[in-house]
Design an enzyme around this catalytic site. Sequence first.
Site, PDB file in Angstrom:
ATOM      1  N   LYS A 157       0.828  -1.214   0.000  1.00  0.00           N
ATOM      2  CA  LYS A 157       0.000   0.000   0.000  1.00  0.00           C
ATOM      3  C   LYS A 157       0.861   1.262   0.000  1.00  0.00           C
ATOM      4  CE  LYS A 157      -1.930  -0.782   4.063  1.00  0.00           C
ATOM      5  NZ  LYS A 157      -1.492  -2.107   4.480  1.00  0.00           N
ATOM      6  N   ARG A 163      -8.970   1.033   9.270  1.00  0.00           N
ATOM      7  CA  ARG A 163      -8.619  -0.372   9.450  1.00  0.00           C
ATOM      8  C   ARG A 163      -9.700  -1.112  10.214  1.00  0.00           C
ATOM      9  NH1 ARG A 163      -2.604   0.311   8.978  1.00  0.00           N
ATOM     10  NH2 ARG A 163      -1.746  -1.768   8.911  1.00  0.00           N
ATOM     11  N   ARG A 220      11.359  -6.635   4.045  1.00  0.00           N
ATOM     12  CA  ARG A 220      11.095  -5.195   4.124  1.00  0.00           C
ATOM     13  C   ARG A 220      12.093  -4.508   5.060  1.00  0.00           C
ATOM     14  NH1 ARG A 220       5.116  -2.871   4.999  1.00  0.00           N
ATOM     15  NH2 ARG A 220       5.191  -3.744   7.086  1.00  0.00           N
ATOM     16  N   ARG A 260      11.768  -3.452  10.718  1.00  0.00           N
ATOM     17  CA  ARG A 260      10.891  -2.838  11.701  1.00  0.00           C
ATOM     18  C   ARG A 260      10.601  -3.849  12.798  1.00  0.00           C
ATOM     19  NH1 ARG A 260       5.724  -0.550   8.622  1.00  0.00           N
ATOM     20  NH2 ARG A 260       4.551  -1.854  10.069  1.00  0.00           N
ATOM     21  N   ARG A 290      -0.499  -9.695  13.103  1.00  0.00           N
ATOM     22  CA  ARG A 290      -1.018  -8.598  12.279  1.00  0.00           C
ATOM     23  C   ARG A 290      -1.920  -9.121  11.160  1.00  0.00           C
ATOM     24  NH1 ARG A 290       4.320  -5.965  10.701  1.00  0.00           N
ATOM     25  NH2 ARG A 290       3.098  -4.547   9.426  1.00  0.00           N
TER      26      ARG A 290
HETATM   27  P1  ADP Z   1       1.470  -2.222   7.627  1.00  0.00           P
HETATM   28  O1  ADP Z   1       0.582  -1.711   6.539  1.00  0.00           O
HETATM   29  O2  ADP Z   1       2.688  -2.833   7.136  1.00  0.00           O
HETATM   30  O3  ADP Z   1       0.739  -3.078   8.616  1.00  0.00           O
HETATM   31  P2  ADP Z   1       1.436   0.338   9.012  1.00  0.00           P
HETATM   32  O4  ADP Z   1       2.618   1.200   9.096  1.00  0.00           O
HETATM   33  O5  ADP Z   1       0.287   0.783   8.211  1.00  0.00           O
HETATM   34  O6  ADP Z   1       2.000  -1.047   8.513  1.00  0.00           O
HETATM   35  O7  ADP Z   1       0.886   0.040  10.485  1.00  0.00           O
HETATM   36  C1  ADP Z   1       1.730  -0.384  11.527  1.00  0.00           C
HETATM   37  C2  ADP Z   1       0.981  -0.463  12.839  1.00  0.00           C
HETATM   38  O8  ADP Z   1       0.481   0.840  13.191  1.00  0.00           O
HETATM   39  C3  ADP Z   1      -0.262  -1.334  12.853  1.00  0.00           C
HETATM   40  O9  ADP Z   1       0.062  -2.685  13.084  1.00  0.00           O
HETATM   41  C4  ADP Z   1      -1.046  -0.723  14.021  1.00  0.00           C
HETATM   42  O10 ADP Z   1      -0.518  -1.103  15.269  1.00  0.00           O
HETATM   43  C5  ADP Z   1      -0.780   0.757  13.835  1.00  0.00           C
HETATM   44  N1  ADP Z   1      -1.798   1.394  12.959  1.00  0.00           N
HETATM   45  C6  ADP Z   1      -1.598   2.003  11.757  1.00  0.00           C
HETATM   46  N2  ADP Z   1      -2.750   2.452  11.229  1.00  0.00           N
HETATM   47  C7  ADP Z   1      -3.722   2.110  12.125  1.00  0.00           C
HETATM   48  C8  ADP Z   1      -5.137   2.266  12.145  1.00  0.00           C
HETATM   49  N3  ADP Z   1      -5.805   2.864  11.144  1.00  0.00           N
HETATM   50  N4  ADP Z   1      -5.803   1.783  13.228  1.00  0.00           N
HETATM   51  C9  ADP Z   1      -5.167   1.189  14.241  1.00  0.00           C
HETATM   52  N5  ADP Z   1      -3.843   0.987  14.273  1.00  0.00           N
HETATM   53  C10 ADP Z   1      -3.111   1.442  13.230  1.00  0.00           C
END
Ligand code: ADP
Length: 209
Positions: free
Chosen positions: A13, A88, A123, A156, A167
């Site tokens: 994404k 999400r 990654r 990360r 996740r």
């Molecule tokens: P990825 O798409 O690889 O999972 P992100 O950087 O989008 O990584 O998200 C990393 C973490 O940040 C998620 O696992 C969660 O803990 C938190 N996070 C990000 N966006 C949200 C969201 N919209 N709602 C809740 N937690 C979020």
Amino acid sequence: MNLILLGAPGAGKGTQAERICEKLNIPAISTGNIIRESVKNGTEMGRRAKSFMDEGRLVPDEVVIGIIKERLAADDCANGFILDGFPRTIPQAQALDNMGVVIDRVVSIEVPDERIVARISGRRVCKDCGASYHIEYKKTAKDGVCDKCGGEVALRKDDAPGTVAERLNVHHEQTEPLKAYYEKSGKLYLVEGQEEIDDTTRLTFEALN
Ligand code: ADP
Ligand code: ZN
């Protein structure tokens, strides 16, 4: 154009969001990047979010909804934006609706679970600016060094295999229902994530036209 990118962690994404941002000149907003930045800066919100993030769980809805409300009010969002990693959960999507935000399109990048685990293990993310790379598909020019800022590029913490499994569970349980939510209003476009990033980009732009 107001866009949402959906997809499992590691589906790509973020990279697609960046490319749409360059082409359409609208900001790409990543709640993950905003939260990581707050953790790094040790803000109150960062301290609250850190344990959730490290364990692969979602940060509470009210926290991320607050982040998005504030971010979407900024001037640079006036002509549109790309949401990468928000919403999400269904309550997050409802919060957007309640803010009066009209979403034009939702693109879901589809990658099977088996491939997610392999992709995430490759990654790498810049510790300083948050830029994202992949040891195979999106290499840095110099090993371990960020192209954009020269910072150190590393795995990360939440990209460790055990956390990725959690996740993915969270994604299936809480985020995937958003596909049905946006399908109902005819806004959902599915894009099959391809081996080569450029091929996914081509399909993503097809979905936006
Ligand atoms: P990825 O798409 O690889 O999972 P992100 O950087 O989008 O990584 O998200 C990393 C973490 O940040 C998620 O696992 C969660 O803990 C938190 N996070 C990000 N966006 C949200 C969201 N919209 N709602 C809740 N937690 C979020
Ligand atoms: Zn960097």
